[in-house]
Structure formats: structure tokens, C-alpha cells
Design an enzyme around this catalytic site. Sequence first.
Site, mmCIF file in Angstrom:
data_model
loop_
_atom_site.group_PDB
_atom_site.id
_atom_site.type_symbol
_atom_site.label_atom_id
_atom_site.label_comp_id
_atom_site.label_asym_id
_atom_site.label_seq_id
_atom_site.Cartn_x
_atom_site.Cartn_y
_atom_site.Cartn_z
ATOM 1 N N ASN A 8 0.832 -1.403 0.505
ATOM 2 C CA ASN A 8 0.142 -0.247 0.019
ATOM 3 C C ASN A 8 1.226 1.338 0.189
ATOM 4 O O ASN A 8 1.438 1.561 0.641
ATOM 5 C CB ASN A 8 -1.199 -0.217 1.278
ATOM 6 C CG ASN A 8 -1.766 0.980 0.987
ATOM 7 O OD1 ASN A 8 -1.942 1.938 1.164
ATOM 8 N ND2 ASN A 8 -2.259 1.194 2.663
ATOM 9 N N LYS A 10 0.344 4.701 -0.618
ATOM 10 C CA LYS A 10 -0.410 5.834 0.224
ATOM 11 C C LYS A 10 -0.068 6.440 -0.963
ATOM 12 O O LYS A 10 -0.325 6.172 -2.394
ATOM 13 C CB LYS A 10 -0.212 5.738 1.802
ATOM 14 C CG LYS A 10 -0.013 4.577 2.680
ATOM 15 C CD LYS A 10 -0.357 4.553 3.781
ATOM 16 C CE LYS A 10 -0.282 3.515 4.556
ATOM 17 N NZ LYS A 10 -0.577 3.700 5.989
ATOM 18 N N HIS A 93 -9.598 0.512 3.827
ATOM 19 C CA HIS A 93 -8.792 1.121 4.676
ATOM 20 C C HIS A 93 -9.093 1.519 5.654
ATOM 21 O O HIS A 93 -9.906 3.178 5.427
ATOM 22 C CB HIS A 93 -7.793 1.741 3.624
ATOM 23 C CG HIS A 93 -5.929 1.811 4.711
ATOM 24 N ND1 HIS A 93 -5.688 2.846 5.920
ATOM 25 C CD2 HIS A 93 -4.862 0.494 4.669
ATOM 26 C CE1 HIS A 93 -4.358 2.619 5.572
ATOM 27 N NE2 HIS A 93 -4.133 1.280 5.341
ATOM 28 N N GLU A 95 -7.473 4.495 7.060
ATOM 29 C CA GLU A 95 -7.231 5.758 7.084
ATOM 30 C C GLU A 95 -8.506 6.300 6.029
ATOM 31 O O GLU A 95 -9.352 8.069 6.421
ATOM 32 C CB GLU A 95 -5.550 6.674 5.597
ATOM 33 C CG GLU A 95 -4.901 5.632 6.947
ATOM 34 C CD GLU A 95 -3.308 5.186 6.063
ATOM 35 O OE1 GLU A 95 -3.272 5.366 4.928
ATOM 36 O OE2 GLU A 95 -2.770 4.738 6.921
ATOM 37 N N GLU A 163 -5.643 -5.047 9.415
ATOM 38 C CA GLU A 163 -4.965 -4.408 10.121
ATOM 39 C C GLU A 163 -5.400 -3.347 11.614
ATOM 40 O O GLU A 163 -6.304 -2.309 11.119
ATOM 41 C CB GLU A 163 -4.371 -3.292 8.844
ATOM 42 C CG GLU A 163 -4.230 -4.017 7.404
ATOM 43 C CD GLU A 163 -3.787 -2.534 6.744
ATOM 44 O OE1 GLU A 163 -3.058 -2.887 6.849
ATOM 45 O OE2 GLU A 163 -4.288 -2.137 6.664
ATOM 46 N N GLY A 169 1.793 1.981 10.846
ATOM 47 C CA GLY A 169 2.597 3.332 10.630
ATOM 48 C C GLY A 169 3.401 4.209 12.002
ATOM 49 O O GLY A 169 3.783 4.725 11.956
ATOM 50 N N SER A 204 2.579 -2.183 11.055
ATOM 51 C CA SER A 204 4.248 -2.337 10.739
ATOM 52 C C SER A 204 5.174 -3.784 10.447
ATOM 53 O O SER A 204 5.919 -3.461 10.963
ATOM 54 C CB SER A 204 4.681 -1.796 11.930
ATOM 55 O OG SER A 204 4.389 -0.282 12.066
#
Length: 240
Positions: A8, A10, A93, A95, A163, A169, A204
Site C-alpha cells: 500500500n 498511500k 482502509h 485511513e 490491520e 505506521g 508495521s
Amino acid sequence: MKKIFAANWKLFKTPAETRSFFSKFKEVVGQATGEVVFFPSAISLEAAVETTKGSAIKIGSQNCYVQAQGAFTGENSAQVVKEIGGTYILIGHSERRAIFGETDALIADKVAFVQSLGLTPMLCIGETLAEREATHTFRVLETQLHLGLAKADKSKPIVVAYEPVWAIGTGKVATPAQVAETHTDVHSILTKLGFTAPILYGGSVKPDNAGELIKQAHVSGFLVGGASLEVDSFIKIATV
Ligand code: PGA
């Protein structure tokens, strides 16, 4: 279940950076022990598809709208992703959920729309730190799967990416025991809902923890952010 290693990207990598990455990555992708999928940002998608043509690398977009075309300023079309040669779409996702307000109902429509075009949705689910600490993880994942898959076609391919939001992150990876326990729960929820899907872990993932994580129950691969931006680190993960 076949392994899948997904990247991914981003909002990173210009088209030029995308081309340069794949000119190197194409040399090593043959070493991967499973399918390799990249999710570049929308404007770099075409550069990714062009540079990976003829290789085993799969390309997808990080989001799409629930219609192929129309008066939807600023959105991405899954039909265009399909036309240029993409095969996957990342849906829901954390985000997208947290920053752009995507609801489980919208996510369910996206999953169904992507499947209707013959593309594979990769549905992301995961709990926040507060939800884990309150021991609500199972309930949160069950709700996200129940609602997110409400309109999905059980006979068509789908991939689930677990996730934990607190691991994305942050450098704080879930422990192998947490991954094993949660993936077993996700597997049982999916079975109860009538779905068979590879379950990827994300949050991560790095070359130094991927080897241990891939051995855990019901882990079919990874969805990788930061460590997928460099050829060396991502190929180490994709060869576990
Ligand atoms: P990370 O991101 O590997 O940088 O934690 C994972 C993701 O957001 O999919």
C-alpha cells in the site's frame, strides 16, 4: 491458501518514482513465494501497469467510487482501473474510514461494485487501541465483516486484510500471539458468514518480523505500507 504480499503506497511515489521502482523490482519478483500486488496512488497507476506489463506483478487502486462514471467530482472509477489492467481494489482502509469518513455501509457497496466488475476487493478491517484495551476487538471485527460483506458475492474472490489501527505506521507491530488469536477469530467470523478468503496481516510489517508472523494461524500474507516503498525491504518480506 496461496500467499499474497500486498504493497500500500498511500500518497507516495510519483509516476517517475513508480517506473524506477518497478524497473528494479521486476528483476527480483521471481523470488516471491506468493502473489505480489501493488496499490500505487491513483495518478501513478498507469505508470505502474505499463512498467509491470508481462510480469507476475498485480496492480490495484487504493479506493474507488460505487459507480463507474457520473457527476462524482474527485472520485476514482473502478471501471478505469479495470480498463488499464488493474485487478484489485483496496476497500475500507483505516485511513479511508478515519480521515475520509467511510462507513461500513459505503464499504459494503464498494465491495459489491468491485466484485460486479470482476475485480477483487481487498477489504481492510481493524480495531483501534481504545477498542482493543476495552476488549472489544472481536465485536468490532465481527461488525466490520458482517456489514462490509453484507452485499458481497460469496462465489467471487475477496481478500481480507486485518490491520490493527494502532499498528499502522507506528512501528508497533502486533505480537505473533495477538496475530494468531485475531486471525483465528477473523477466520471463524468469515466461515460463519459463509466466506472463504485469504486473511492478510497489516501494521508495521518489516523484514525482521515477517518471518515469525507468516507462521501464525490463518495468516496468508501481508499488507505492507512503509516497508513496501523500498525494493530491498519489500522483496525480503515477499520471500518469507
Ligand atoms: P504500515 O502500513 O506497514 O506502514 O504500518 C500498513 C497499511 O497502512 O496498510
